[in-house]
Design an enzyme around this catalytic site. Structure first.
Site, PDB file in Angstrom:
ATOM      1  N   LYS A   1       0.021   4.232  -0.188  1.00 35.95           N
ATOM      2  CA  LYS A   1      -0.660   5.375   0.456  1.00 35.95           C
ATOM      3  C   LYS A   1      -0.555   6.622  -0.435  1.00 35.95           C
ATOM      4  O   LYS A   1      -0.561   6.514  -1.655  1.00 35.95           O
ATOM      5  CB  LYS A   1      -0.083   5.623   1.849  1.00 35.95           C
ATOM      6  CG  LYS A   1      -0.049   4.353   2.704  1.00 35.95           C
ATOM      7  CD  LYS A   1       0.067   4.641   4.159  1.00 35.95           C
ATOM      8  CE  LYS A   1       0.264   3.357   4.922  1.00 35.95           C
ATOM      9  NZ  LYS A   1      -0.107   3.426   6.298  1.00 35.95           N
TER      10      LYS A   1
ATOM     11  N   SER B   1       3.109  -2.187  10.327  1.00 39.28           N
ATOM     12  CA  SER B   1       4.561  -2.109  10.565  1.00 39.28           C
ATOM     13  C   SER B   1       5.307  -3.394  10.191  1.00 39.28           C
ATOM     14  O   SER B   1       6.289  -3.755  10.853  1.00 39.28           O
ATOM     15  CB  SER B   1       4.840  -1.717  12.022  1.00 39.28           C
ATOM     16  OG  SER B   1       4.338  -0.419  12.284  1.00 39.28           O
TER      17      SER B   1
ATOM     18  N   HIS C   1      -9.817   0.546   4.939  1.00 33.57           N
ATOM     19  CA  HIS C   1      -8.527   0.795   5.597  1.00 33.57           C
ATOM     20  C   HIS C   1      -8.761   1.755   6.763  1.00 33.57           C
ATOM     21  O   HIS C   1      -9.567   2.679   6.669  1.00 33.57           O
ATOM     22  CB  HIS C   1      -7.533   1.398   4.592  1.00 33.57           C
ATOM     23  CG  HIS C   1      -6.130   1.420   5.108  1.00 33.57           C
ATOM     24  ND1 HIS C   1      -5.698   2.366   6.013  1.00 33.57           N
ATOM     25  CD2 HIS C   1      -5.066   0.616   4.875  1.00 33.57           C
ATOM     26  CE1 HIS C   1      -4.420   2.134   6.314  1.00 33.57           C
ATOM     27  NE2 HIS C   1      -4.018   1.074   5.635  1.00 33.57           N
TER      28      HIS C   1
ATOM     29  N   GLU D   1      -5.562  -5.573  10.634  1.00 29.70           N
ATOM     30  CA  GLU D   1      -4.598  -4.477  10.789  1.00 29.70           C
ATOM     31  C   GLU D   1      -4.929  -3.700  12.067  1.00 29.70           C
ATOM     32  O   GLU D   1      -5.756  -2.765  12.038  1.00 29.70           O
ATOM     33  CB  GLU D   1      -4.695  -3.513   9.605  1.00 29.70           C
ATOM     34  CG  GLU D   1      -4.307  -4.105   8.283  1.00 29.70           C
ATOM     35  CD  GLU D   1      -3.723  -3.031   7.362  1.00 29.70           C
ATOM     36  OE1 GLU D   1      -2.570  -3.183   6.977  1.00 29.70           O
ATOM     37  OE2 GLU D   1      -4.415  -2.044   7.082  1.00 29.70           O
TER      38      GLU D   1
ATOM     39  N   GLU E   1      -7.184   4.182   7.831  1.00 28.33           N
ATOM     40  CA  GLU E   1      -6.977   5.615   7.537  1.00 28.33           C
ATOM     41  C   GLU E   1      -8.197   6.197   6.829  1.00 28.33           C
ATOM     42  O   GLU E   1      -8.490   7.383   6.960  1.00 28.33           O
ATOM     43  CB  GLU E   1      -5.677   5.795   6.728  1.00 28.33           C
ATOM     44  CG  GLU E   1      -4.454   5.594   7.625  1.00 28.33           C
ATOM     45  CD  GLU E   1      -3.184   5.163   6.911  1.00 28.33           C
ATOM     46  OE1 GLU E   1      -3.124   5.235   5.671  1.00 28.33           O
ATOM     47  OE2 GLU E   1      -2.240   4.746   7.615  1.00 28.33           O
TER      48      GLU E   1
ATOM     49  N   ASN F   1       0.865  -1.188   0.000  1.00 27.15           N
ATOM     50  CA  ASN F   1       0.000   0.000   0.000  1.00 27.15           C
ATOM     51  C   ASN F   1       0.899   1.235   0.000  1.00 27.15           C
ATOM     52  O   ASN F   1       1.529   1.535   1.010  1.00 27.15           O
ATOM     53  CB  ASN F   1      -0.895  -0.030   1.256  1.00 27.15           C
ATOM     54  CG  ASN F   1      -1.716   1.238   1.408  1.00 27.15           C
ATOM     55  OD1 ASN F   1      -1.820   2.033   0.479  1.00 27.15           O
ATOM     56  ND2 ASN F   1      -2.303   1.430   2.581  1.00 27.15           N
TER      57      ASN F   1
ATOM     58  N   GLY G   1       1.831   2.139  10.745  1.00 23.48           N
ATOM     59  CA  GLY G   1       2.698   3.312  10.622  1.00 23.48           C
ATOM     60  C   GLY G   1       3.412   3.702  11.903  1.00 23.48           C
ATOM     61  O   GLY G   1       3.999   4.775  11.990  1.00 23.48           O
TER      62      GLY G   1
HETATM   63  C1  PEP Z   1      -1.039  -0.087   5.816  1.00 25.80           C
HETATM   64  O1  PEP Z   1      -1.017   0.974   5.220  1.00 25.80           O
HETATM   65  O2  PEP Z   1      -1.983  -0.862   5.639  1.00 25.80           O
HETATM   66  C2  PEP Z   1       0.054  -0.432   6.726  1.00 25.80           C
HETATM   67  C3  PEP Z   1       0.030  -1.591   7.303  1.00 25.80           C
HETATM   68  O3  PEP Z   1       1.028   0.511   6.916  1.00 25.80           O
HETATM   69  P1  PEP Z   1       2.455   0.267   7.648  1.00 25.80           P
HETATM   70  O4  PEP Z   1       3.054  -0.972   7.071  1.00 25.80           O
HETATM   71  O5  PEP Z   1       3.237   1.499   7.346  1.00 25.80           O
HETATM   72  O6  PEP Z   1       2.178   0.107   9.108  1.00 25.80           O
END
Ligand code: PEP
Length: 255
Positions: free
Chosen positions: A9, A212, A97, A169, A99, A7, A175
């Site tokens: 982003k 992460s 997601h 997640e 976000e 992803n 993040g």
């Molecule tokens: C994500 O955007 O779904 C994600 C898991 O981000 P990160 O790996 O940066 O935590």
């Protein structure tokens, strides 16, 4: 089957995305061809999809989108529909997601409609679910996961179950540089599997982990028998790390 979904982003202009896709294609394409049990997908911003499509067309690396609108077309200024993404060759679309839930105010009802629209256009939704830190500390992790899953998936037609992915997640791991511990992932995945069975999922629906994930922790995470793959944010923008993560997807045995 193992999945590695990147992803990107809100990173990369079209030219930057094309350069990143070119590097991934160079390094990963021969390896992914040799390991068809691993599916690799990258999700650039909407504005970079055409550039990425141009680079990855004919390679074993697929591309997808980070979101879509729930309607097919209409007076929805600034939105992008599943129909548009389908024509751009997207094979997966992230829905729900954290976000989007947090910054765009997306609720479970809207996410459910998006998911059905993605399916309608023959693409695979990746339904993202997960609890916040406050919810985990208050002991509500399972209640949150159950609500998110039931609201988005209840009443799904039987044939749809083998055309979707779930990504667990935890919001507190996204993040932050602090991935969930393998036991926390295993616990959440087992719970998610139970809810899916209860909702009528006929066979095992792939459940990924995201939050992460990086080249250092991916092997520990993939060693959990419930983990079918990973959804990778930050580390997917780093070619060397992302390639290491993809390598781990076939090096760590599937249980
Ligand atoms: C994500 O955007 O779904 C994600 C898991 O981000 P990160 O790996 O940066 O935590």
């Amino acid at each position: 089957m193992r999945w590695v979904v990147g992803n990107w982003k809100m990173h990369t202009t079209p030219s930057e995305a094309a350069a990143l896709a070119r590097q991934l294609r160079e390094v990963l394409a021969p390896l992914v061809v040799a390991h068809p049990e691993v599916r690799v997908v990258v999700c650039p911003p909407f504005t970079s999809l055409e550039a990425v499509r141009h680079v990855l067309l004919g390679s074993p690396i697929a591309w997808g989108a980070q979101n879509c609108h729930e309607e097919v077309q209409g007076a929805y200024t600034g939105e992008v529909s599943a129909r548009m993404l389908h024509e751009l060759g997207c094979t997966v679309v992230l829905v729900g997601h954290s976000e989007r839930r947090r910054y765009a105010g997306e609720d479970d009802g809207r996410i459910a409609r998006k998911l059905r629209r993605v399916l309608e256009f023959g693409m695979m939704p990746v339904l993202c679910v997960g609890e916040t830190l406050a919810e985990r500390r208050a002991g509500y992790t399972e209640a949150v996961l159950e609500r998110q899953l039931r609201c988005s998936l209840a009443g799904l037609p039987e044939g749809a179950w083998n055309r979707l992915l779930i990504a667990y997640e935890p919001v507190w791991a996204i993040g932050t540089g602090v991935a969930a511990e393998p036991e926390q992932i295993a616990g959440a995945h087992a719970f998610v599997s139970g809810v899916l069975r209860d909702l009528g999922a006929p066979a095992a629906v792939p459940i990924l982990y995201g939050g992460s994930v990086n080249a250092e922790n991916v092997r520990r995470i993939l060693a959990q028998p419930t983990v079918w793959g990973v959804l990778v944010g930050t580390a997917s923008l780093d070619v060397a790390q992302f390639c290491d993560i993809v390598r781990a997807a076939w090096e760590v045995p599937c249980c």
